[in-house]
Motif scaffolding. Structure first.
Motif, short mmCIF file in Angstrom:
data_model
loop_
_atom_site.label_atom_id
_atom_site.label_comp_id
_atom_site.label_asym_id
_atom_site.label_seq_id
_atom_site.Cartn_x
_atom_site.Cartn_y
_atom_site.Cartn_z
N LYS A 137 37.30 47.56 -0.07
CA LYS A 137 38.30 47.79 0.98
C LYS A 137 37.66 48.46 2.19
CE LYS A 137 42.20 48.21 -2.24
NZ LYS A 137 43.17 49.14 -2.85
N SER A 138 36.72 49.36 1.95
CA SER A 138 36.02 50.02 3.05
C SER A 138 35.21 49.02 3.87
CB SER A 138 35.09 51.11 2.49
OG SER A 138 34.35 51.72 3.52
N HIS A 139 34.53 48.10 3.16
CA HIS A 139 33.76 47.06 3.87
C HIS A 139 34.70 46.23 4.75
CE1 HIS A 139 29.83 47.81 2.33
NE2 HIS A 139 30.12 47.51 1.07
N LEU A 140 35.84 45.84 4.20
CA LEU A 140 36.79 45.04 4.98
C LEU A 140 37.30 45.82 6.18
CD1 LEU A 140 38.78 43.37 2.06
CD2 LEU A 140 37.26 42.22 3.67
N ALA A 141 37.53 47.10 5.98
CA ALA A 141 38.01 47.94 7.09
C ALA A 141 36.98 48.03 8.21
CB ALA A 141 38.33 49.34 6.57
N HIS A 142 35.71 47.93 7.87
CA HIS A 142 34.66 47.93 8.90
C HIS A 142 34.49 46.56 9.54
CE1 HIS A 142 33.37 51.70 6.83
NE2 HIS A 142 33.00 52.03 8.04
N ILE A 143 34.74 45.51 8.75
CA ILE A 143 34.57 44.14 9.26
C ILE A 143 35.61 43.81 10.33
CG2 ILE A 143 34.83 41.69 8.64
CD1 ILE A 143 33.58 42.44 5.89
N TYR A 144 36.86 44.18 10.09
CA TYR A 144 37.94 43.77 10.98
C TYR A 144 37.68 44.15 12.44
CZ TYR A 144 40.72 42.81 6.74
OH TYR A 144 41.17 42.33 5.54
N PRO A 145 37.38 45.40 12.76
CA PRO A 145 37.16 45.74 14.17
C PRO A 145 35.92 45.07 14.76
CG PRO A 145 36.68 47.64 12.76
CD PRO A 145 37.35 46.62 11.90
N LYS A 146 34.92 44.84 13.92
CA LYS A 146 33.72 44.17 14.41
C LYS A 146 34.03 42.74 14.87
CE LYS A 146 30.41 46.87 11.70
NZ LYS A 146 29.36 46.85 10.64
#
Length: 209
Positions: free
Chosen positions: A178-187
């Protein structure tokens, strides 16, 4: 002394074609031509070639990068050249991080392929021009860049995997996924899994369906 090459290629016709091509080159000898990743790893260990020419997809599964990693983990490993039809950022990065010395596309002219094998045998890198351009563009434009691990997560999302499945596959906790996805979205400038996959495919981070 000739360069000893192991061919790991999914398609029998392509295997035969590569054997025929290298058979015309006095500086290259083909020690084996195999059709599965496991055969490639076993042959690399037993035959000790100088260079392995590695396909990415075998029987519909992208197992070439993993085979590359396993071969490069052998004692005194050969150089591995990826030889594929696929040029998405995720494929390129995964293969290079797995230890590949180069990444060539299957429309590479024969003389360039032979030159790439010679370069790999000499410990040099060999990238198809289109691949080199993609990597340079990614370095220049990716601010902030999607990491290799984030690309792995995103690729599994694209395959329809749940967070639980992704965590099991990558040996992570669901919280980390979930943390990885949270970082991916804004990128990627998105706010959902579906939008992230679509944006990644448009930008070439993931293979297009």
């Amino acid at each position: 002394m000739s360069i000893r090459v192991l061919i790991a290629e999914d398609h029998p016709i392509m295997r035969s074609g590569l054997e025929a091509l290298f058979g015309t080159e006095p500086t290259i000898s083909v020690v084996a031509a195999v059709g599965t990743p496991d055969e490639a790893v076993a042959a690399a260990e037993s035959l000790r070639p100088d260079v392995v020419l590695m396909d990415l997809q075998f029987a519909g599964e992208f197992r070439g990068a993993d085979a590359t990693r396993r071969i490069r983990a052998l004692p005194n490993p050969p150089s591995v050249l990826i030889f594929t039809n696929y040029d998405s950022d995720s494929d390129i990065i995964t293969a290079i991080e797995g230890g590949a010395a180069g990444y060539l596309l299957k429309d590479t002219p024969p003389n360039d392929l032979i030159a790439a094998v010679a370069a790999a045998a000499a410990g040099q890198s060999a990238l198809a021009p289109a691949v080199a351009t993609r990597l340079l563009s990614r370095v220049r434009n990716a601010s902030p860049a999607v990491s290799a691990r984030e690309l792995e997560v995103l690729a599994l999302v694209a395959e329809g995997s749940s967070n639980t499945d992704i965590a099991a596959h990558l040996h992570l906790s669901e919280t980390t996924v979930k943390s990885h996805l949270a970082h991916i979205y804004p990128k990627l400038g998105v706010s959902s899994r579906t939008a992230a996959v679509a944006a990644a495919r448009r930008s070439g981070l993931l293979r297009r369906q």
